[in-house]
Design a protein around this motif. Structure first.
Motif, mmCIF file in Angstrom:
data_model
loop_
_atom_site.group_PDB
_atom_site.id
_atom_site.type_symbol
_atom_site.label_atom_id
_atom_site.label_comp_id
_atom_site.label_asym_id
_atom_site.label_seq_id
_atom_site.Cartn_x
_atom_site.Cartn_y
_atom_site.Cartn_z
ATOM 1 N N ALA A 27 0.850 -1.169 0.138
ATOM 2 C CA ALA A 27 0.072 -0.092 0.017
ATOM 3 C C ALA A 27 0.847 1.488 -0.133
ATOM 4 C CB ALA A 27 -0.709 0.133 1.383
ATOM 5 N N ILE A 28 1.905 1.196 0.838
ATOM 6 C CA ILE A 28 2.831 2.547 0.971
ATOM 7 C C ILE A 28 3.447 2.731 -0.445
ATOM 8 C CG2 ILE A 28 5.030 3.273 1.736
ATOM 9 C CD1 ILE A 28 4.064 2.125 4.529
ATOM 10 N N HIS A 29 3.993 1.422 -1.013
ATOM 11 C CA HIS A 29 4.527 1.610 -2.244
ATOM 12 C C HIS A 29 3.719 1.954 -3.552
ATOM 13 C CE1 HIS A 29 6.816 0.345 -5.861
ATOM 14 N NE2 HIS A 29 6.186 -0.308 -6.276
ATOM 15 N N ARG A 30 2.328 1.448 -3.328
ATOM 16 C CA ARG A 30 1.365 2.012 -4.431
ATOM 17 C C ARG A 30 0.994 3.448 -4.408
ATOM 18 N NH1 ARG A 30 -0.384 -3.112 -3.110
ATOM 19 N NH2 ARG A 30 -1.891 -1.970 -1.990
ATOM 20 N N THR A 31 0.842 3.842 -3.200
ATOM 21 C CA THR A 31 0.136 5.277 -2.811
ATOM 22 C C THR A 31 1.149 6.351 -2.815
ATOM 23 O OG1 THR A 31 0.350 5.045 -0.489
ATOM 24 C CG2 THR A 31 -1.882 4.544 -1.507
ATOM 25 N N ILE A 32 2.424 6.079 -2.622
ATOM 26 C CA ILE A 32 3.565 7.300 -2.490
ATOM 27 C C ILE A 32 4.573 6.831 -3.629
ATOM 28 C CG2 ILE A 32 2.899 8.181 -0.242
ATOM 29 C CD1 ILE A 32 5.389 7.034 0.962
ATOM 30 N N PRO A 35 10.279 3.149 -2.809
ATOM 31 C CA PRO A 35 10.946 1.754 -3.314
ATOM 32 C C PRO A 35 10.406 0.654 -2.197
ATOM 33 C CG PRO A 35 12.377 3.475 -3.768
ATOM 34 C CD PRO A 35 11.289 4.036 -2.969
ATOM 35 N N VAL A 36 10.109 -0.369 -2.396
ATOM 36 C CA VAL A 36 9.760 -1.596 -1.454
ATOM 37 C C VAL A 36 10.932 -1.504 -0.369
ATOM 38 C CG1 VAL A 36 9.285 -3.874 -1.060
ATOM 39 C CG2 VAL A 36 8.250 -2.636 -2.900
ATOM 40 N N GLU A 37 12.223 -1.566 -1.130
ATOM 41 C CA GLU A 37 13.495 -1.816 -0.125
ATOM 42 C C GLU A 37 13.686 -0.802 0.838
ATOM 43 O OE1 GLU A 37 14.660 -0.303 -4.246
ATOM 44 O OE2 GLU A 37 13.370 -1.882 -3.685
ATOM 45 N N ASN A 38 13.028 0.280 0.645
ATOM 46 C CA ASN A 38 13.257 1.645 1.787
ATOM 47 C C ASN A 38 11.973 1.587 2.531
ATOM 48 O OD1 ASN A 38 15.342 2.289 0.096
ATOM 49 N ND2 ASN A 38 14.352 3.898 -0.790
#
Length: 64
Positions: A27-32, A35-38
């Protein structure tokens, strides 16, 4: 570097926590666009004796 802290009552399985962090990370990756690794997700298990709603401890509530 987004950091999400999630407080939940104790008693969830490790599998449930895995699913939760995967969904929150996505959700965080999609909305803002982070990068997933961060993305960091912190789960804080709270004892039911340390949480109350409407003046009633979660430990005193009867299961549904």
């Amino acid at each position: 570097m987004p950091i999400a802290t999630i407080k939940i009552l104790e008693g969830r399985t490790e599998e449930q926590k895995r699913a939760l962090v995967a969904e929150v990370t996505g959700a965080i990756h999609r909305t803002i666009g982070a990068p997933v690794e961060n993305i960091t997700v912190i789960i804080e298990d709270m004892p039911k004796t340390n949480y109350a709603v409407a003046g009633i401890l979660a430990s005193d509530k009867k299961p549904l």
